[in-house]
Design a protein around this motif. Structure first.
Motif, PDB file in Angstrom:
ATOM      1  N   ALA A 138       0.822  -1.208   0.000  1.00  0.00           N
ATOM      2  CA  ALA A 138       0.000   0.000   0.000  1.00  0.00           C
ATOM      3  C   ALA A 138       0.857   1.261   0.000  1.00  0.00           C
ATOM      4  O   ALA A 138       0.545   2.245  -0.687  1.00  0.00           O
ATOM      5  CB  ALA A 138      -0.927  -0.009   1.224  1.00  0.00           C
ATOM      6  N   THR A 139       1.949   1.250   0.760  1.00  0.00           N
ATOM      7  CA  THR A 139       2.828   2.422   0.821  1.00  0.00           C
ATOM      8  C   THR A 139       3.481   2.691  -0.530  1.00  0.00           C
ATOM      9  O   THR A 139       3.623   3.855  -0.946  1.00  0.00           O
ATOM     10  CB  THR A 139       3.908   2.224   1.899  1.00  0.00           C
ATOM     11  OG1 THR A 139       3.278   1.965   3.161  1.00  0.00           O
ATOM     12  CG2 THR A 139       4.772   3.460   2.031  1.00  0.00           C
ATOM     13  N   ALA A 140       3.869   1.639  -1.227  1.00  0.00           N
ATOM     14  CA  ALA A 140       4.468   1.810  -2.558  1.00  0.00           C
ATOM     15  C   ALA A 140       3.465   2.443  -3.523  1.00  0.00           C
ATOM     16  O   ALA A 140       3.825   3.314  -4.328  1.00  0.00           O
ATOM     17  CB  ALA A 140       4.950   0.464  -3.087  1.00  0.00           C
ATOM     18  N   GLU A 141       2.214   2.007  -3.443  1.00  0.00           N
ATOM     19  CA  GLU A 141       1.174   2.572  -4.302  1.00  0.00           C
ATOM     20  C   GLU A 141       0.987   4.062  -4.011  1.00  0.00           C
ATOM     21  O   GLU A 141       0.851   4.886  -4.918  1.00  0.00           O
ATOM     22  CB  GLU A 141      -0.139   1.824  -4.076  1.00  0.00           C
ATOM     23  CG  GLU A 141      -1.281   2.253  -4.975  1.00  0.00           C
ATOM     24  CD  GLU A 141      -1.257   1.590  -6.329  1.00  0.00           C
ATOM     25  OE1 GLU A 141      -2.033   2.005  -7.206  1.00  0.00           O
ATOM     26  OE2 GLU A 141      -0.455   0.658  -6.519  1.00  0.00           O
ATOM     27  N   LEU A 142       0.987   4.422  -2.725  1.00  0.00           N
ATOM     28  CA  LEU A 142       0.821   5.820  -2.335  1.00  0.00           C
ATOM     29  C   LEU A 142       1.996   6.671  -2.830  1.00  0.00           C
ATOM     30  O   LEU A 142       1.796   7.761  -3.390  1.00  0.00           O
ATOM     31  CB  LEU A 142       0.705   5.935  -0.811  1.00  0.00           C
ATOM     32  CG  LEU A 142       0.710   7.354  -0.250  1.00  0.00           C
ATOM     33  CD1 LEU A 142      -0.576   8.085  -0.627  1.00  0.00           C
ATOM     34  CD2 LEU A 142       0.884   7.338   1.267  1.00  0.00           C
ATOM     35  N   LYS A 143       3.224   6.189  -2.623  1.00  0.00           N
ATOM     36  CA  LYS A 143       4.394   6.971  -3.015  1.00  0.00           C
ATOM     37  C   LYS A 143       4.455   7.170  -4.527  1.00  0.00           C
ATOM     38  O   LYS A 143       4.880   8.226  -5.012  1.00  0.00           O
ATOM     39  CB  LYS A 143       5.667   6.299  -2.501  1.00  0.00           C
ATOM     40  CG  LYS A 143       5.813   6.392  -0.982  1.00  0.00           C
ATOM     41  CD  LYS A 143       7.151   5.832  -0.502  1.00  0.00           C
ATOM     42  CE  LYS A 143       7.309   6.042   1.000  1.00  0.00           C
ATOM     43  NZ  LYS A 143       8.612   5.560   1.514  1.00  0.00           N
ATOM     44  N   ASP A 144       4.003   6.177  -5.270  1.00  0.00           N
ATOM     45  CA  ASP A 144       3.970   6.321  -6.719  1.00  0.00           C
ATOM     46  C   ASP A 144       2.970   7.407  -7.117  1.00  0.00           C
ATOM     47  O   ASP A 144       3.226   8.205  -8.027  1.00  0.00           O
ATOM     48  CB  ASP A 144       3.584   4.982  -7.357  1.00  0.00           C
ATOM     49  CG  ASP A 144       3.638   5.044  -8.880  1.00  0.00           C
ATOM     50  OD1 ASP A 144       4.726   5.282  -9.433  1.00  0.00           O
ATOM     51  OD2 ASP A 144       2.576   4.858  -9.503  1.00  0.00           O
ATOM     52  N   TYR A 145       1.845   7.452  -6.420  1.00  0.00           N
ATOM     53  CA  TYR A 145       0.838   8.487  -6.676  1.00  0.00           C
ATOM     54  C   TYR A 145       1.405   9.877  -6.347  1.00  0.00           C
ATOM     55  O   TYR A 145       1.261  10.829  -7.122  1.00  0.00           O
ATOM     56  CB  TYR A 145      -0.405   8.211  -5.847  1.00  0.00           C
ATOM     57  CG  TYR A 145      -1.324   9.410  -5.648  1.00  0.00           C
ATOM     58  CD1 TYR A 145      -2.151   9.852  -6.672  1.00  0.00           C
ATOM     59  CD2 TYR A 145      -1.348  10.090  -4.431  1.00  0.00           C
ATOM     60  CE1 TYR A 145      -2.992  10.947  -6.485  1.00  0.00           C
ATOM     61  CE2 TYR A 145      -2.181  11.179  -4.235  1.00  0.00           C
ATOM     62  CZ  TYR A 145      -2.999  11.610  -5.257  1.00  0.00           C
ATOM     63  OH  TYR A 145      -3.824  12.697  -5.076  1.00  0.00           O
ATOM     64  N   LEU A 146       2.059  10.001  -5.189  1.00  0.00           N
ATOM     65  CA  LEU A 146       2.588  11.300  -4.775  1.00  0.00           C
ATOM     66  C   LEU A 146       3.690  11.782  -5.712  1.00  0.00           C
ATOM     67  O   LEU A 146       3.847  12.990  -5.930  1.00  0.00           O
ATOM     68  CB  LEU A 146       3.119  11.217  -3.339  1.00  0.00           C
ATOM     69  CG  LEU A 146       2.091  10.919  -2.243  1.00  0.00           C
ATOM     70  CD1 LEU A 146       2.785  10.745  -0.902  1.00  0.00           C
ATOM     71  CD2 LEU A 146       1.046  12.023  -2.173  1.00  0.00           C
ATOM     72  N   ALA A 147       4.450  10.840  -6.271  1.00  0.00           N
ATOM     73  CA  ALA A 147       5.560  11.218  -7.144  1.00  0.00           C
ATOM     74  C   ALA A 147       5.109  11.575  -8.554  1.00  0.00           C
ATOM     75  O   ALA A 147       5.843  12.234  -9.301  1.00  0.00           O
ATOM     76  CB  ALA A 147       6.576  10.072  -7.210  1.00  0.00           C
ATOM     77  N   ASN A 148       3.901  11.174  -8.923  1.00  0.00           N
ATOM     78  CA  ASN A 148       3.412  11.378 -10.290  1.00  0.00           C
ATOM     79  C   ASN A 148       2.827  12.783 -10.419  1.00  0.00           C
ATOM     80  O   ASN A 148       1.620  12.980 -10.392  1.00  0.00           O
ATOM     81  CB  ASN A 148       2.364  10.328 -10.638  1.00  0.00           C
ATOM     82  CG  ASN A 148       1.871  10.454 -12.074  1.00  0.00           C
ATOM     83  OD1 ASN A 148       2.549  11.036 -12.913  1.00  0.00           O
ATOM     84  ND2 ASN A 148       0.698   9.911 -12.326  1.00  0.00           N
ATOM     85  N   THR A 149       3.697  13.789 -10.511  1.00  0.00           N
ATOM     86  CA  THR A 149       3.247  15.182 -10.576  1.00  0.00           C
ATOM     87  C   THR A 149       3.370  15.782 -11.967  1.00  0.00           C
ATOM     88  O   THR A 149       3.175  16.979 -12.157  1.00  0.00           O
ATOM     89  CB  THR A 149       4.071  16.039  -9.592  1.00  0.00           C
ATOM     90  OG1 THR A 149       5.462  15.932  -9.945  1.00  0.00           O
ATOM     91  CG2 THR A 149       3.871  15.581  -8.172  1.00  0.00           C
ATOM     92  N   ALA A 150       3.685  14.944 -12.936  1.00  0.00           N
ATOM     93  CA  ALA A 150       3.924  15.484 -14.285  1.00  0.00           C
ATOM     94  C   ALA A 150       2.631  15.763 -15.041  1.00  0.00           C
ATOM     95  O   ALA A 150       2.632  16.486 -16.026  1.00  0.00           O
ATOM     96  CB  ALA A 150       4.781  14.515 -15.084  1.00  0.00           C
ATOM     97  N   THR A 151       1.506  15.168 -14.607  1.00  0.00           N
ATOM     98  CA  THR A 151       0.253  15.345 -15.324  1.00  0.00           C
ATOM     99  C   THR A 151      -0.199  16.795 -15.227  1.00  0.00           C
ATOM    100  O   THR A 151      -0.230  17.356 -14.134  1.00  0.00           O
ATOM    101  CB  THR A 151      -0.828  14.425 -14.742  1.00  0.00           C
ATOM    102  OG1 THR A 151      -0.292  13.109 -14.669  1.00  0.00           O
ATOM    103  CG2 THR A 151      -2.071  14.418 -15.607  1.00  0.00           C
ATOM    104  N   PRO A 152      -0.564  17.442 -16.317  1.00  0.00           N
ATOM    105  CA  PRO A 152      -0.970  18.849 -16.264  1.00  0.00           C
ATOM    106  C   PRO A 152      -2.173  19.052 -15.354  1.00  0.00           C
ATOM    107  O   PRO A 152      -3.040  18.183 -15.237  1.00  0.00           O
ATOM    108  CB  PRO A 152      -1.340  19.165 -17.731  1.00  0.00           C
ATOM    109  CG  PRO A 152      -0.620  18.146 -18.533  1.00  0.00           C
ATOM    110  CD  PRO A 152      -0.574  16.917 -17.692  1.00  0.00           C
ATOM    111  N   ALA A 153      -2.224  20.217 -14.719  1.00  0.00           N
ATOM    112  CA  ALA A 153      -3.341  20.529 -13.829  1.00  0.00           C
ATOM    113  C   ALA A 153      -4.645  20.532 -14.610  1.00  0.00           C
ATOM    114  O   ALA A 153      -4.725  20.995 -15.739  1.00  0.00           O
ATOM    115  CB  ALA A 153      -3.115  21.898 -13.184  1.00  0.00           C
ATOM    116  N   GLY A 154      -5.683  20.012 -13.970  1.00  0.00           N
ATOM    117  CA  GLY A 154      -7.006  20.002 -14.577  1.00  0.00           C
ATOM    118  C   GLY A 154      -7.270  18.799 -15.452  1.00  0.00           C
ATOM    119  O   GLY A 154      -8.401  18.588 -15.882  1.00  0.00           O
ATOM    120  N   SER A 155      -6.270  18.010 -15.749  1.00  0.00           N
ATOM    121  CA  SER A 155      -6.495  16.811 -16.566  1.00  0.00           C
ATOM    122  C   SER A 155      -7.029  15.686 -15.698  1.00  0.00           C
ATOM    123  O   SER A 155      -6.895  15.710 -14.483  1.00  0.00           O
ATOM    124  CB  SER A 155      -5.201  16.379 -17.241  1.00  0.00           C
ATOM    125  OG  SER A 155      -4.255  15.984 -16.284  1.00  0.00           O
TER     126      SER A 155
END
Length: 772
Positions: A43-60
């Protein structure tokens, strides 16, 4: 021989293990020990992957995740959920927001209310800040072609300037900027009411009205004048849409939003089986959170996934299944707890062998392991000896499932009574005593077919198990009945197969949330088996069922009459208490008129008064412990010349002659005195403060709470049950069954409130002082 390492505990009487093994949101990050099991790592790995994925443009859309945490009661689901919230906060800092929801067993509208209330109490500033950020972007864009205003523009984008103040100071056209904010909000939602309400947060004097509406209330006049005419909670779809809007807003840009919905199985089981409408609503909830870029965690029992349609399950990404703790996990847990609390990383007073036995007794269930560690540490310290297998068995018998046993008996009686079945307690079948003997009817003349219920606690050793097998074999030899084994506790894996073979069915493990449903299903199956065995005339079978329905109706009527009588008694008691309160208030007013100084602890306005929320926590517990006042009411009633006096005197004779009632009265008084003394100590601590509390002050408050918790352990609340529903109610057997259930629930509520009191005080008191 005394073990010196046990006797010389570095912190004296401090128990390094938590007294309550139930995870609470207030405990996030507070001396919490988390063992990195496979479920935790996954579960922690899934969360950290989500937190690190900041490249998606805002509003998408599509940045979000939906994760399911599944496991049985006590398997650590809530602990893992809190761990994820704590990790998110540590990893992302101010850019990550988290919300914890304990799912109400009703509908999605209630879930939204809980969500909105949580936002208002904890995240209102965040929501307003996200809108302010859009406002700042709009104003900054208007200054893009002005080199003179470039420093101002940069401060806006860096959130160093408030766009509201800037617009006001420069007398710029606020309405034009706010209309552009609305256009940006239209990228989040096409609901005009939401857009208008969010924009109004940027105007002075509208915040309270907007948040009232956000929480599901009717729109006020100021909002109706601006076209907002309907409650958000008027329709389930609107409420779910609102949750998505907030998720999109909070997760705007590079921000992240983690939401936990705990006990989601209750939400889905409210209507017995999920309807298509309910499942469609859940599908929409999962979709809006994923599309909003939020990280949604659904925690519940394993069964909840099986109730979902395929298209709903497809919206759930990773499924994290809780697993039992191993002996190595528990050794590490014990060492970490003692290192945190006592400053020494050690296993004593446990050994690796006793840890393995603890894991076996608890079936690896984290909640039971934590509870056993707490009680075993205390027992070892009191007796000055290391933990051994015999001590583990004793502590397990004394402390695990004690309250569950009382609740189980109350629920068995309720089910049997509601089904119109006659039953006999503690009856012998041949040479074997059974907890319940339930005759279902005659197979033939003189031959009665019955359901017999055996009840046992957790099976702790081979001799106990062999004795149980012998009892089952004795009952099977007698014939003409079905045997159902109810286990209040756990059945170790090594015994499960042999028990199934001996019974011809699985034993029924007591689970307070599912037991009634499971017991009814077993009884129905036994009744059908009896009818097939009897091979009787269908008309005779029908008449037998009609007789049973008649008995059920009579039981229901009796229950209604007893409830009416109970309500009358409650009303009478309430009137007396109001009269007494009026008398005391009159004395206070009279004393005040004479100029007397009031210094009653906890009285608002007195020098020693605690903050309202803290005083309320103490008053709640003392109210639950007010057994002597209820007993006094019955004593007073016994001396009067009314119809109720006869039943009051009979109740006193039947209750007071038992030693358990006398013990209950003593324990109740001691618990009251202990709580009063704790309140006095906290009040004195609070009164002596001259400045905001320093670290030493907070440590002293914590030590006061530890003393209360330590002494509370020696006053088991289960002992007050004989007096917990002390009122002159009906005394027939079925009334006793109803009373037993009410008493068990009240004792459970009292025990939970006492165990949580010190934690609540230590959380509420600093928070109250920071608001002053």
């Amino acid at each position: 021989m005394t073990d010196p390492q046990v006797a010389a505990t570095p912190a004296g009487e401090i128990n390094p293990f938590p007294s309550s093994a139930v995870a609470q949101v207030a405990q996030i990050g507070a001396d919490t020990v988390t063992i990195p099991t496979d479920a935790i790592r996954q579960a922690t790995a899934e969360l950290k992957d989500y937190l690190a994925n900041t490249a998606t443009p805002a509003g998408s859309f599509g940045r979000g995740r939906v994760v399911a945490i599944v496991g049985d009661y006590g398997s650590g689901k809530s602990h893992l959920a809190f761990h994820l919230l704590s990790e998110a906060r540590a990893e992302g800092g101010r850019n990550v927001q988290g919300v914890y929801l304990s799912s109400p067993p009703t509908n999605f509208i209630d879930l939204y209310r809980d969500f909105a209330r949580n936002l208002y109490e904890n995240k209102a500033a965040v929501v307003e800040d996200r809108v302010r950020q859009m406002y700042a972007e709009v104003v900054a864009d208007s200054l893009a072609n002005s080199p003179v205003h470039e420093p101002v523009r940069q401060r806006l984008l860096d959130a160093e300037s408030d766009p509201k103040e800037l617009v006001r100071e420069n007398r710029w056209a606020e309405s034009i900027f706010l209309s552009q904010v609305q256009e940006r909000l239209a990228g989040i939602t096409d609901n005009r009411a939401f857009i208008t309400a969010l924009t109004l947060l940027m105007r002075d004097g509208f915040s309270d009205a907007v948040w009232e509406w956000f929480q599901g209330n009717e729109p006020g006049a100021a909002l109706r004048d601006r076209g907002i005419v309907q409650r958000i909670t008027a329709h389930e779809g609107t409420a779910l849409e609102a949750m998505g809007v907030f998720a999109l807003l909070i997760a705007h840009g590079r921000n992240r939003f983690v939401v936990v919905i705990d006990e989601v199985d209750q939400l889905l089981s409210a209507a017995s089986l999920p309807t298509d409408e309910l499942l469609s609503a859940l599908k929409k909830l999962l979709t809006v959170f994923a599309d909003a870029g939020a990280f949604l965690v659904l925690a519940g029992l394993p069964d909840f996934l099986n109730t979902l349609r395929q298209d709903v399950r497809e919206r759930i990404g990773n499924q994290v299944h809780m697993t039992a703790l191993t002996a190595d996990d528990v050794v590490e847990y014990i060492k970490q707890r003692q290192e945190r609390a006592l400053g020494e990383r050690r296993l004593q007073p446990f050994t690796e062998d006793t840890v393995r036995y603890i894991v076996e007794v608890a079936n690896g269930m984290p909640r039971h392991i934590v509870a056993l560690c707490y009680f075993l540490y205390r027992r070892s310290f009191d007796e000055g000896v290391p933990v051994n297998d015999a001590m583990v068995r004793t502590v397990a018998r004394e402390n695990l499932y004690v309250r569950s046993t009382d609740s189980m008996h109350a629920e068995v009686r309720r089910v049997l009574t509601s089904r119109g079945l006659t039953y006999y307690r503690d009856r012998y079948v041949g040479a074997t005593q059974v907890a319940y003997y339930v005759p279902l009817g005659e197979i033939s003349e003189g031959r009665v077919f019955a359901a017999v219920l055996l009840v046992t606690r957790t099976l702790l050793d081979d001799s106990q198990f062999d004795d149980l097998l012998e009892r089952i074999a004795g009952l099977k030899a007698e014939g003409d009945h079905e045997v159902l084994l109810v286990v209040v506790g756990l059945v170790p894996e090594r015994y499960q197969g042999r028990l199934r073979d001996a019974l011809g069915r699985d034993p029924l493990a007591y689970d307070s949330r599912r037991f009634i449903e499971q017991l009814e299903a077993e009884l129905k199956a036994m009744e059908r088996g009896f009818e097939r065995l009897a091979d009787r005339d269908p008309v005779v079978t029908l008449l037998a069922r009609v007789d049973r329905m008649g008995q059920q109706l009579a039981n229901t009527q009796g229950l209604i009459l007893r409830m009416a009588s109970h309500l009358d008694t409650v009303a009478s008691t309430s009137e007396q208490r109001v009269s007494e309160l009026a008398r005391q208030l009159g004395e206070v007013i009279e004393g005040s008129a004479r100029g007397e100084r009031l210094t009653t602890p906890g009285l608002p306005g007195s020098p020693a008064a605690l903050p309202a929320e803290v005083a309320g926590a103490f008053n709640e517990v003392l109210g639950l412990l007010d057994v002597p006042r209820r007993v006094t009411h019955v004593f007073d009633l016994a001396f009067r010349n009314t119809e109720d006096s006869v039943s009051a005197r009979r109740l006193l004779r039947m209750t007071l002659r038992h030693e358990k009632a006398q013990t209950a009265a003593g324990v109740s008084v001691l618990l009251q005195e202990l709580t009063e003394s704790y309140r006095s100590a906290v009040t004195e601590w609070y009164r002596d403060l001259t400045d905001p509390p320093a670290e030493d002050d907070m440590q002293r408050l914590k030590e006061i709470g530890q003393t209360f918790t330590l002494l509370l352990d020696y006053l088991p609340t289960r002992h007050i049950e004989p007096l917990a529903d002390f009122s002159p109610a009906g005394e027939d057997e079925r009334a006793d069954a109803l009373g037993e259930d009410l008493r068990a629930r009240r004792v459970l509520q009292t025990s939970d409130a006492l165990e949580a009191l010190s934690g609540r005080v230590e959380m509420l008191l600093p928070a109250s002082m920071s608001e002053q």
